[in-house]
Design a protein around this motif. Structure first.
Motif, mmCIF file in Angstrom:
data_model
loop_
_atom_site.group_PDB
_atom_site.id
_atom_site.type_symbol
_atom_site.label_atom_id
_atom_site.label_comp_id
_atom_site.label_asym_id
_atom_site.label_seq_id
_atom_site.Cartn_x
_atom_site.Cartn_y
_atom_site.Cartn_z
ATOM 1 N N LYS A 254 -52.766 -19.659 27.377
ATOM 2 C CA LYS A 254 -51.660 -19.976 26.678
ATOM 3 C C LYS A 254 -51.835 -21.534 26.418
ATOM 4 O O LYS A 254 -51.005 -22.039 25.578
ATOM 5 C CB LYS A 254 -50.237 -19.772 27.485
ATOM 6 N N LYS A 273 -45.645 -22.702 26.479
ATOM 7 C CA LYS A 273 -44.912 -21.850 25.395
ATOM 8 C C LYS A 273 -44.381 -22.667 24.432
ATOM 9 O O LYS A 273 -43.872 -24.004 24.777
ATOM 10 C CB LYS A 273 -43.638 -21.124 26.474
ATOM 11 N N VAL A 275 -41.311 -22.577 21.593
ATOM 12 C CA VAL A 275 -40.301 -21.907 20.978
ATOM 13 C C VAL A 275 -39.675 -22.611 19.755
ATOM 14 O O VAL A 275 -39.382 -23.852 20.081
ATOM 15 C CB VAL A 275 -39.136 -21.816 22.121
ATOM 16 N N GLU A 317 -38.897 -16.480 27.727
ATOM 17 C CA GLU A 317 -39.603 -15.639 27.200
ATOM 18 C C GLU A 317 -38.976 -14.545 26.210
ATOM 19 O O GLU A 317 -39.238 -13.985 25.769
ATOM 20 C CB GLU A 317 -40.434 -14.650 28.372
#
Length: 910
Positions: A254, A273, A275, A317
């Motif tokens: 990732k 991550k 978002v 998530e």
């Protein structure tokens, strides 16, 4: 048998029970870690507010420059502020006693940075402070000692966000890792500096140990998890990035990008991550659960706020939002409205699980994370208040709500007990007038957008504490802005609580609207469009005010054409529909300027009008003649209303004063002063115990009737005065001058005190060992306390100014100087209670002495010139007495020698 009736007593005394003052105008906001107190900027000052009650606790003195950055240490001990003057000021927050005066800083650093500081934050231990300026310099300060520990350069512009990475583990005794500072700037980079060791320290040149490159616009929010593993960042590029600050040796799939400078002991942070926020992010942070200290990736929750004006809480998530805090918009907002409603900052309190969102329109929302709803709303700035009225959430509600129309399209509805507010959104232009239904449950508003809206209370069935209002009906038809509004005063019918409403507009017409179909709970939540029953061309100029009589039979209108017109209201219900008509009944002429306000009396057949000619007139409804005129305001009368069973009037004016009048004697019985500008708004509680005034100075004042308390207090004072007067007479008759003097001093009676001193000095013998007095005077001077001593000196200053009483003043002053040292006198004047006790009666100040150390200086400077004048007069009298003695001696000697010569027959010349 006749039924006895008692007339209500006039209300002559009112006290300022509480105020709704500006809480937040613009700038940074900070809160204590427990979320109970909020520090906001009002102009150039900082205000500390109790979140629960909404009351202002204290103010912190500024330096006449706007505040650019603000923070409160985690311990809640210090408040730290940076201003546009580039100064750093550190204040101590009051813990127990709340001071009445402005709090001064305990430390001030004149030029903390070379450019304005826009962000600052303190570490969890409250020992370090980090500040970032517009020139890209970041400094770390020791809060307790006020010196710089680190200086970091290299940012490519304004520093936009700061946070400390201070890993804490309650299971371990020592610190789990080094302290790091994470910064962001307009160059879109995030830098990590090591404050404990390594290349980031000052000795290492201030280089970052890592530079994170992931945003394409300014990062506005940074936060680190409790264990120091995760970093979250949000920016105006509408994305939220999650970084792993402690990755394993093998990067995961990732990881998208990494940047870094300097040396680092472990692998560099990794982007985990991305978002999509779908809005420009202004604030972001982790929801820190104490039960989930070492959180896994799927357990992480964060909040985000920005352009949309709502707070979104979601999991890292989760593809969708967990929940949204804030009202969703029912209509598309204009660009200007969207800019005003956006969130500029969010404060998070872990201990109380609350989020505080600060909006660009100076509104502060407090949300409960546990209940996932709005807990409280504080309105920071009301701007110019133009109208007000009391409404009820239900007919049986004993605590009415206060509705305010301000210089805005939003209507403010306050709970006076807690200052919790709700904003009613629906109008597209400034709201000019408010009114309520007969039972107070419905609220009506008139606006510049040519519309009138009817609002009904809304209760959450799942939460009784939640409340609000919703628009249930709209009246459209005027060609110009609607500035006057009046609803029916009588409830009628079982299916509806409303009958009709009248509106007055700049188009100089009055419209009558049918509200019989309006209900508090419309079907399918549809807004009803009300029908106009009649339109009447009423005045030659703008209509300023309307009012309906208590029996719904009459309507009165006031206009800029200097007249007030009274109409007969005909309202009938038929099977084919309701009908309404207006017929002119009479015109009230007599004002020399425009009529700003009109009001029917609820008990007598009279009406009151207030005008720009500074007068209030009372008119008879029988022949429309002026029967009384009230004069006293120094500017235009803007609002007037009857209360106390129609025996009194209350009025507000452009001079900033609220006046209470007795109708029978046409006199002003009370003048209430707490405004600095025009007082447009006036409302009276249903029990008529409180008068509320609101003005153009953004101040709302609650004036509570305290007539009975004042009369009881005055009666007690009179009774005590009678007893003390009798006691004084007893001391004088017994010759106990010592106690009589002490009692006269405590009562503040200079006349009696002067006569006592005169008697003491005239009755004392010269052999008693006292200079121009008796030993009794010296004994009294020895027993004086600080308040009485200061009061006596003020009396002496007044006595010494007159030649008739100067001898007594000089004698008492001589006794004081003989008995008291200079240090004792100075110490007495440092006693605040002594300075404040300078009164000779209720509200009568003896002398204009300041409440500081300059009081003694003013007394001495007033005593010296008169004493010198008296001394010079006495010296002249003494010299003149020598001349008289010489002349008398010469006359006696000459007469004696002539007699001798005559007897001896010598030296006589005939």
């Amino acid at each position: 048998m006749a039924i006895p009736t008692t007339r209500p007593k006039l209300k002559k005394a009112f006290k300022k029970a509480r105020t709704i003052a500006p809480l937040y105008t613009s700038g940074p906001v900070a809160s204590t870690s427990d979320g109970e107190r909020l520090a906001t900027c009002v102009g150039e000052e900082i205000v500390l507010t109790d979140v629960k009650s909404g009351e202002e606790l204290c103010r912190f003195a500024g330096d006449t420059e706007s505040i650019t950055s603000l923070c409160i240490t985690a311990s809640g001990k210090y408040l730290i502020a940076f201003s546009a003057s580039l100064s750093l000021r550190i204040y101590e927050l009051p813990q127990t006693e709340i001071p009445t005066e402005k709090i001064r800083p305990i430390r001030t650093i004149g030029r903390a940075h070379d450019a304005p500081v826009h962000v600052c934050t303190s570490d969890p231990t409250s020992t370090l402070l980090a500040s970032g300026s517009a020139d890209g310099i970041v400094k770390v300060w020791d809060v307790a000692h006020g010196y710089v520990t680190h200086v970091f350069r290299g940012h490519g512009g304004v520093v936009s966000a700061l946070t400390f990475n201070f890993p804490q583990d309650p299971t371990s005794v020592g610190q789990t890792g080094p302290i790091r500072l994470i910064t962001a700037s307009v160059d879109t980079h995030i830098r990590i500096f090591n404050l404990t060791d390594g290349a980031s320290t000052s000795s290492g040149g201030g280089k970052p140990e890592a530079v994170l490159d992931g945003h394409v616009s300014v990062p506005r929010g940074l936060d680190v998890s409790l264990d120091g593993k995760w970093l979250i960042s949000g920016g105006r590029d509408s994305v939220v990035l999650l970084w792993d600050l402690q990755p394993s040796q093998q990067p995961t799939s990732k990881v998208t990008k990494k940047g870094g400078k300097g040396k680092s002991a472990g692998p560099p942070p990794q982007l985990v991550k991305t978002v999509l926020a779908l809005e420009r992010v202004e604030a972001v942070g982790f929801i820190k659960h104490s039960s989930k200290y070492h959180q896994q990736l799927h357990e992480l929750q964060f909040y985000v706020g920005g352009q949309k004006g709502v707070v979104t809480v979601r999991g890292v998530e989760d593809e969708q939002d967990s929940f949204v805090l804030g009202e969703k918009r029912t209509r598309a907002l204009t660009e200007e409205e969207e800019e005003q409603r956006q969130i500029v900052n969010i404060l998070y309190s872990q201990s109380t699980e609350t989020l505080v969102s600060i909006h660009a329109d100076q509104n502060i929302m407090i949300y409960s994370l546990a209940q996932q709803r709005l807990k409280k709303q504080l309105v920071g700035f009301n701007d110019e208040i133009v109208d007000s009225t009391f409404v009820r959430s239900k007919p049986t509600d004993t605590s009415p709500l206060l509705a305010l129309a301000t210089n805005s399209s939003l209507i403010r509805v306050y709970s006076p007990a807690t200052l919790d507010a709700r904003l009613l959104e629906g109008h597209t232009d400034i709201v000019l007038a408010l009114d309520k239904s007969a039972d107070g449950t419905f609220l009506a508003s008139a606006s510049k957008d040519k519309e009138v809206r009817i609002w009904a209370p809304r209760q959450d069935p799942n939460d009784e504490s939640a409340w609000g209002y919703a628009c249930v009906a709209v009246c459209r038809g005027h060609a110009e802005s609607v500035g006057a509004l009046a609803m029916s005063r009588v409830n009628e019918g079982s299916g509806s609580a409303l009958k009709f409403a009248f509106t007055g507009s700049q188009d100089r017409t009055i419209k009558m609207w049918d509200l019989s179909e309006v209900t508090a709970t419309p079907s399918n939540d549809e807004i009803i469009h009300c029908k106009s029953l009649t339109t009447h061309k009423a005045h030659e100029k703008d209509i300023n005010s309307l009012d309906v009589s208590p029996n719904d039979k009459l309507l009165v209108s006031g206009s800029q054409d200097r007249t007030a017109k009274v109409y007969t209201v005909d309202f009938t219900r038929t099977s084919s529909g309701n009908r309404g008509e207006l017929r002119l009944l009479g015109t009230c002429k007599g004002h020399k300027r425009g009529v700003w306000t009109v009001r029917f009396c609820r008990t007598n057949r009279v009406l009151a009008t207030g005008s720009g000619d500074k007068t209030i007139k009372l008119w008879s409804l029988d022949d429309f003649a002026c029967i009384k005129t009230f004069e006293g305001h120094t500017n235009s009368v803007l609002r007037v209303d009857f209360f106390n069973a129609g025996m009194q009037l209350v009025s507000t004016a452009s001079d900033g004063l609220v006046k209470v009048w007795g109708i029978q004697d046409e006199e002003c019985v009370a003048t209430l002063d707490n405004h600095e500008d025009k007082v447009w708004a006036l409302a009276i509680t249903p029990d008529e115990g409180t008068v509320v005034s609101g003005g153009a100075d953004s101040m709302v004042t609650f004036w509570e009737d305290c007539t009975e308390e004042t009369e009881l207090e005055q009666e007690q004072q009179r009774a005590e005065m009678v007893l003390k007067d009798q006691e004084f007479q007893n001391y004088v008759s017994l010759g106990d001058y010592k106690r009589a003097i002490q009692l006269a001093l405590s009562l503040g009676q200079p006349g009696r005190l002067l006569s006592l001193f005169t008697n003491v000095l005239s009755s004392a013998g010269e052999d008693e060992g006292s200079n121009k007095g008796s030993q009794l005077l010296d004994q009294v001077m020895q027993t004086l306390e600080a308040p009485d001593f200061v009061k006596l000196l003020a009396f002496i200053r007044n006595w010494n100014a007159s030649a008739k009483t100067s001898a007594v003043a000089q004698a008492v002053l001589h006794s004081i100087v003989k008995q008291r040292s200079a240090d004792e006198v100075i110490q007495y004047f440092k006693d605040e209670a002594a300075i404040k006790n300078l009164t000779i009666g209720p509200g009568k100040v003896v002398a204009p002495l300041p409440s500081s150390g300059d009081a003694l200086k003013e007394v001495v400077e007033a005593l010296i010139p008169y004493s010198q004048r008296h001394l010079a007069r006495m010296e002249r009298l003494l010299q003149e007495s020598y001349v008289v003695d010489f002349i008398l001696g010469e006359m006696d000697s000459g007469m004696f020698e002539s007699a001798v010569d005559d007897d001896d027959g010598m030296d006589i010349d005939y």
